[in-house]
Design a protein around this motif. Structure first.
Motif, PDB file in Angstrom:
ATOM      1  N   VAL A  97       0.845  -1.199   0.000  1.00  0.00           N
ATOM      2  CA  VAL A  97       0.000   0.000   0.000  1.00  0.00           C
ATOM      3  C   VAL A  97       0.879   1.248   0.000  1.00  0.00           C
ATOM      4  O   VAL A  97       0.636   2.195  -0.756  1.00  0.00           O
ATOM      5  CB  VAL A  97      -0.951  -0.009   1.223  1.00  0.00           C
ATOM      6  CG1 VAL A  97      -1.621   1.338   1.408  1.00  0.00           C
ATOM      7  CG2 VAL A  97      -1.999  -1.102   1.064  1.00  0.00           C
ATOM      8  N   THR A  98       1.903   1.251   0.833  1.00  0.00           N
ATOM      9  CA  THR A  98       2.810   2.397   0.898  1.00  0.00           C
ATOM     10  C   THR A  98       3.497   2.624  -0.436  1.00  0.00           C
ATOM     11  O   THR A  98       3.578   3.756  -0.920  1.00  0.00           O
ATOM     12  CB  THR A  98       3.865   2.175   2.006  1.00  0.00           C
ATOM     13  OG1 THR A  98       3.187   2.020   3.253  1.00  0.00           O
ATOM     14  CG2 THR A  98       4.833   3.336   2.092  1.00  0.00           C
ATOM     15  N   ASN A  99       3.973   1.546  -1.039  1.00  0.00           N
ATOM     16  CA  ASN A  99       4.646   1.680  -2.338  1.00  0.00           C
ATOM     17  C   ASN A  99       3.678   2.188  -3.408  1.00  0.00           C
ATOM     18  O   ASN A  99       4.042   3.030  -4.225  1.00  0.00           O
ATOM     19  CB  ASN A  99       5.252   0.346  -2.766  1.00  0.00           C
ATOM     20  CG  ASN A  99       6.425  -0.049  -1.894  1.00  0.00           C
ATOM     21  OD1 ASN A  99       6.999   0.777  -1.195  1.00  0.00           O
ATOM     22  ND2 ASN A  99       6.777  -1.321  -1.907  1.00  0.00           N
ATOM     23  N   SER A 100       2.446   1.697  -3.399  1.00  0.00           N
ATOM     24  CA  SER A 100       1.442   2.157  -4.363  1.00  0.00           C
ATOM     25  C   SER A 100       1.128   3.630  -4.151  1.00  0.00           C
ATOM     26  O   SER A 100       1.000   4.396  -5.116  1.00  0.00           O
ATOM     27  CB  SER A 100       0.153   1.338  -4.229  1.00  0.00           C
ATOM     28  OG  SER A 100       0.384   0.004  -4.602  1.00  0.00           O
ATOM     29  N   ALA A 101       1.001   4.038  -2.896  1.00  0.00           N
ATOM     30  CA  ALA A 101       0.718   5.448  -2.597  1.00  0.00           C
ATOM     31  C   ALA A 101       1.880   6.334  -3.053  1.00  0.00           C
ATOM     32  O   ALA A 101       1.659   7.418  -3.614  1.00  0.00           O
ATOM     33  CB  ALA A 101       0.458   5.635  -1.099  1.00  0.00           C
ATOM     34  N   ASP A 102       3.096   5.887  -2.844  1.00  0.00           N
ATOM     35  CA  ASP A 102       4.263   6.656  -3.287  1.00  0.00           C
ATOM     36  C   ASP A 102       4.278   6.801  -4.810  1.00  0.00           C
ATOM     37  O   ASP A 102       4.544   7.886  -5.339  1.00  0.00           O
ATOM     38  CB  ASP A 102       5.566   5.997  -2.819  1.00  0.00           C
ATOM     39  CG  ASP A 102       5.774   6.115  -1.316  1.00  0.00           C
ATOM     40  OD1 ASP A 102       5.088   6.938  -0.670  1.00  0.00           O
ATOM     41  OD2 ASP A 102       6.631   5.370  -0.782  1.00  0.00           O
ATOM     42  N   ARG A 103       3.981   5.705  -5.517  1.00  0.00           N
ATOM     43  CA  ARG A 103       3.946   5.767  -6.991  1.00  0.00           C
ATOM     44  C   ARG A 103       2.836   6.705  -7.453  1.00  0.00           C
ATOM     45  O   ARG A 103       3.019   7.502  -8.374  1.00  0.00           O
ATOM     46  CB  ARG A 103       3.743   4.370  -7.578  1.00  0.00           C
ATOM     47  CG  ARG A 103       5.010   3.551  -7.652  1.00  0.00           C
ATOM     48  CD  ARG A 103       4.843   2.297  -8.491  1.00  0.00           C
ATOM     49  NE  ARG A 103       3.781   1.421  -8.034  1.00  0.00           N
ATOM     50  CZ  ARG A 103       3.893   0.491  -7.100  1.00  0.00           C
ATOM     51  NH1 ARG A 103       5.057   0.308  -6.509  1.00  0.00           N
ATOM     52  NH2 ARG A 103       2.871  -0.261  -6.754  1.00  0.00           N
ATOM     53  N   ALA A 104       1.657   6.628  -6.825  1.00  0.00           N
ATOM     54  CA  ALA A 104       0.533   7.493  -7.195  1.00  0.00           C
ATOM     55  C   ALA A 104       0.899   8.958  -6.945  1.00  0.00           C
ATOM     56  O   ALA A 104       0.582   9.835  -7.764  1.00  0.00           O
ATOM     57  CB  ALA A 104      -0.719   7.107  -6.410  1.00  0.00           C
TER      58      ALA A 104
END
Length: 158
Positions: A121-128
């Protein structure tokens, strides 16, 4: 004595057992934990946080962001297993200890799955967030171009 063997490369199952058995023998330990740098380093056919051969376990830590809590929990689980095994003359509720150990191992696996999900989730939020910042920069560039084109088309005030 419990021995921890850390590896940054993927071992075969046989090599993992050889490494742990050698470390156990060398340090006169009764239990060995193989700590690997990430899920991709877990030997094929084996699972993390599963007890093998009654005295071995594998734990995976994120190389870039290792969580000390994970190792602390593995240590406490292994310590409880070692203490239970060495309590020869004590009258202990063996079934209760076994149930508690199995429950602890199960919850430890669940905690690890949740930690991995949170990392995703953290990695996805960072990419977004990065994509949004790029989009905003592109929009600002487009608006700047529009302003330049409009300014160039305006009649000269003189």
């Amino acid at each position: 004595t419990v021995v921890y063997e850390a590896k940054n490369r993927k071992l075969s199952k046989n090599d993992a057992w050889s490494e742990l058995n050698a470390a156990i023998a060398e340090r006169d330990a009764v239990y060995g934990v193989l700590v690997v740098a990430g899920d991709d380093k877990i030997p094929s056919g084996l699972e993390e946080l599963t007890e093998y051969q009654g005295n071995k376990m594998i734990a995976a830590l994120d190389r870039d962001d290792p969580d000390p809590l994970a190792l602390r929990l593995v240590y406490r689980y292994v310590r409880a297993r070692v203490l239970a095994a060495s309590a020869g003359g004590l009258e202990v509720d063996a079934a209760g200890v076994r149930d508690a150990a199995e429950s602890a191992a199960s919850r430890l696996k669940a905690a690890n799955r949740i930690r991995k999900s949170l990392t995703g989730v953290t990695n996805s939020a960072d990419r977004a967030r990065e994509e949004l910042d790029e989009m905003i920069a592109d929009v600002e560039q487009c608006l700047g171009r529009i302003e330049t084109l409009v300014a160039a088309a305006e009649p000269d005030p003189e």
